[in-house]
Design a protein around this motif. Structure first.
Motif, PDB file in Angstrom:
ATOM      1  N   LEU A 252       0.851  -1.181   0.000  1.00 16.60           N
ATOM      2  CA  LEU A 252       0.000   0.000   0.000  1.00 16.60           C
ATOM      3  C   LEU A 252       0.893   1.239   0.000  1.00 16.60           C
ATOM      4  CD1 LEU A 252      -2.962   1.159   0.398  1.00 16.60           C
ATOM      5  CD2 LEU A 252      -2.459   1.155   2.860  1.00 16.60           C
ATOM      6  N   VAL A 253       0.469   2.275  -0.723  1.00 17.44           N
ATOM      7  CA  VAL A 253       1.148   3.567  -0.702  1.00 17.44           C
ATOM      8  C   VAL A 253       0.201   4.580  -0.065  1.00 17.44           C
ATOM      9  CG1 VAL A 253       2.217   5.400  -2.058  1.00 17.44           C
ATOM     10  CG2 VAL A 253       2.457   3.023  -2.776  1.00 17.44           C
ATOM     11  N   VAL A 254       0.710   5.377   0.867  1.00 15.81           N
ATOM     12  CA  VAL A 254      -0.109   6.367   1.576  1.00 15.81           C
ATOM     13  C   VAL A 254       0.426   7.759   1.278  1.00 15.81           C
ATOM     14  CG1 VAL A 254      -0.952   7.150   3.823  1.00 15.81           C
ATOM     15  CG2 VAL A 254      -0.556   4.703   3.426  1.00 15.81           C
ATOM     16  N   VAL A 255      -0.459   8.637   0.809  1.00 14.32           N
ATOM     17  CA  VAL A 255      -0.076  10.021   0.535  1.00 14.32           C
ATOM     18  C   VAL A 255      -1.124  10.961   1.116  1.00 14.32           C
ATOM     19  CG1 VAL A 255       1.227   9.501  -1.569  1.00 14.32           C
ATOM     20  CG2 VAL A 255      -1.223   9.999  -1.721  1.00 14.32           C
ATOM     21  N   GLY A 256      -0.697  12.201   1.371  1.00 17.03           N
ATOM     22  CA  GLY A 256      -1.628  13.224   1.822  1.00 17.03           C
ATOM     23  C   GLY A 256      -2.262  13.918   0.637  1.00 17.03           C
ATOM     24  N   ARG A 257      -3.411  14.488   0.860  1.00 19.02           N
ATOM     25  CA  ARG A 257      -4.116  15.213  -0.193  1.00 19.02           C
ATOM     26  C   ARG A 257      -4.142  16.696   0.133  1.00 19.02           C
ATOM     27  NH1 ARG A 257     -10.343  15.773  -0.030  1.00 19.02           N
ATOM     28  NH2 ARG A 257      -9.586  17.454   1.296  1.00 19.02           N
ATOM     29  N   ARG A 258      -3.422  17.458  -0.683  1.00 16.14           N
ATOM     30  CA  ARG A 258      -3.495  18.914  -0.582  1.00 16.14           C
ATOM     31  C   ARG A 258      -4.150  19.426  -1.853  1.00 16.14           C
ATOM     32  NH1 ARG A 258       1.998  21.680   0.431  1.00 16.14           N
ATOM     33  NH2 ARG A 258       2.686  20.193  -1.152  1.00 16.14           N
ATOM     34  N   LEU A 259      -5.253  20.134  -1.723  1.00 20.50           N
ATOM     35  CA  LEU A 259      -5.958  20.629  -2.898  1.00 20.50           C
ATOM     36  C   LEU A 259      -5.331  21.920  -3.399  1.00 20.50           C
ATOM     37  CD1 LEU A 259      -9.703  20.043  -1.967  1.00 20.50           C
ATOM     38  CD2 LEU A 259      -8.109  18.528  -3.126  1.00 20.50           C
ATOM     39  N   ARG A 260      -5.190  22.013  -4.718  1.00 21.86           N
ATOM     40  CA  ARG A 260      -4.711  23.230  -5.373  1.00 21.86           C
ATOM     41  C   ARG A 260      -5.896  23.893  -6.066  1.00 21.86           C
ATOM     42  NH1 ARG A 260       0.395  23.617  -3.186  1.00 21.86           N
ATOM     43  NH2 ARG A 260       1.624  21.746  -3.622  1.00 21.86           N
ATOM     44  N   GLY A 269      -2.438  17.943  -5.451  1.00 17.42           N
ATOM     45  CA  GLY A 269      -1.041  18.337  -5.480  1.00 17.42           C
ATOM     46  C   GLY A 269      -0.231  17.410  -6.375  1.00 17.42           C
ATOM     47  N   SER A 270       0.983  17.808  -6.704  1.00 16.16           N
ATOM     48  CA  SER A 270       1.795  17.081  -7.678  1.00 16.16           C
ATOM     49  C   SER A 270       2.173  15.674  -7.203  1.00 16.16           C
ATOM     50  CB  SER A 270       3.067  17.878  -7.996  1.00 16.16           C
ATOM     51  OG  SER A 270       3.825  18.100  -6.814  1.00 16.16           O
ATOM     52  N   VAL A 271       2.464  15.516  -5.913  1.00 20.15           N
ATOM     53  CA  VAL A 271       2.864  14.200  -5.413  1.00 20.15           C
ATOM     54  C   VAL A 271       1.697  13.219  -5.511  1.00 20.15           C
ATOM     55  CG1 VAL A 271       3.600  12.892  -3.384  1.00 20.15           C
ATOM     56  CG2 VAL A 271       4.662  15.097  -3.893  1.00 20.15           C
ATOM     57  N   ALA A 272       0.524  13.599  -4.991  1.00 17.84           N
ATOM     58  CA  ALA A 272      -0.651  12.722  -5.063  1.00 17.84           C
ATOM     59  C   ALA A 272      -1.004  12.423  -6.508  1.00 17.84           C
ATOM     60  CB  ALA A 272      -1.827  13.369  -4.338  1.00 17.84           C
ATOM     61  N   HIS A 273      -0.911  13.420  -7.359  1.00 18.81           N
ATOM     62  CA  HIS A 273      -1.240  13.239  -8.773  1.00 18.81           C
ATOM     63  C   HIS A 273      -0.321  12.201  -9.409  1.00 18.81           C
ATOM     64  CE1 HIS A 273      -1.339  14.191 -13.099  1.00 18.81           C
ATOM     65  NE2 HIS A 273      -2.569  14.576 -12.879  1.00 18.81           N
TER      66      HIS A 273
END
Length: 289
Positions: A252-260, A269-273
């Motif tokens: 599993l990969v876990v990332v945060g979601r920052r809305l632009r 955000g670019s990382v989540a994308h």
């Protein structure tokens, strides 16, 4: 009351994979599983009654098939189904409000196995505060047998408050009894690009400093989850690319979601994308903005 796991079902192989992954997760969490399907055109007055009835029957069959499949694999799991009426993204986001986790299916692409993020998945991601996991077909366990869990990979931004992201990742690792690898990418300040004499020691010093900051950020969670084996890496370069590479062997990969926000609307955000479009493993997206 413990939160349930909700899975969006539409009869596709992708949603079947999501239902199987969600069932396994619900069994791990010891919570109920809820399978839902959103029928958009049931609410449109332009659709004739026979068409509405056919759509309703198809939705019921898709839900029944998914429920039968996961009950066969997890006989003791509490499984319920629900057919929703409304725009799929809005209906799924509303349904997820009281869930602990929302699981959606997504289509793999090309040789670089990853996701095709449809408008429903993307719209749901930006509309809910509930953690969302995107799963593609190859992630579905074939049988409900004892599974040997691998590694969870976590993308960390040391410059942002990420308590929800860290808590989710550590809880998942503890639940699975698997290792957790935290990754953070950094780059040299832009001023160094114009320095007439660049000292490589400056770059090494920044790297050491970032590594210490990452270790400090993880320390409270190491104490809170002592059973979780944690490693961390700070490297120069884009975080998204490193997470995609690490996902090849991750559970599993876990990332945060920052809305632009831009004149064209809201986007991730670019990382989540990057991770959502190219990671080979299931991806958990955690709202923390």
């Amino acid at each position: 009351m413990k939160h349930h796991v909700t899975v969006g079902v539409d009869g596709s192989p992708e949603s079947r994979a999501a239902a199987r992954w969600g069932a396994r997760e619900a069994a791990l969490r010891e919570v109920p599983l809820r399978l839902v399907h959103a029928v958009d055109w049931l609410i449109s007055p332009s659709v004739p009654q026979p068409g509405r009835e056919a759509a309703g029957r198809w939705a019921d069959e898709a839900l029944a098939d998914a429920a039968q499949d996961v009950r066969r694999r997890h006989p003791g799991l509490d499984v319920s189904t629900r057919c929703l009426s409304g725009r799929p993204a809005a209906a799924l986001a509303a349904e997820a409000a009281d869930a602990g986790l929302l699981v959606l299916g997504s289509r793999g692409v090309g040789g670089l196995v990853g996701f095709l993020i449809g408008s429903v998945s993307l719209s749901t991601l930006v509309a809910t505060e509930t953690p969302v996991v995107l799963v593609h077909v190859s992630d579905a366990p074939e049988e409900a047998q004892t599974i040997r869990y691998g590694e969870i990979v976590l993308g960390v931004d040391i410059h942002e408050a990420a308590d929800k992201v860290l808590t989710f990742a550590f809880e998942e690792a503890e639940r699975r009894g698997c290792a957790l690898r935290a990754i953070h990418g950094w780059k040299m300040p832009s001023m160094y690009q114009y320095a007439p004499f660049f000292d490589p020691e400056n770059e090494r010093e920044v790297g050491r400093s970032v590594t210490v900051m990452l270790d400090d950020m993880l320390m409270p969670w190491r104490h809170k989850f002592p059973s979780v084996s944690v490693t961390h890496e700070a490297f120069e370069g884009p975080t998204g690319a490193q997470l995609v590479h690490a996902a090849a062997s991750a559970d599993l990969v876990v990332v945060g979601r920052r809305l632009r926000r831009s004149p064209l609307g809201v986007h991730l955000g670019s990382v989540a994308h990057a991770v959502l479009h190219h990671a080979a493993a299931p991806v958990a997206v955690i709202a923390h903005d």
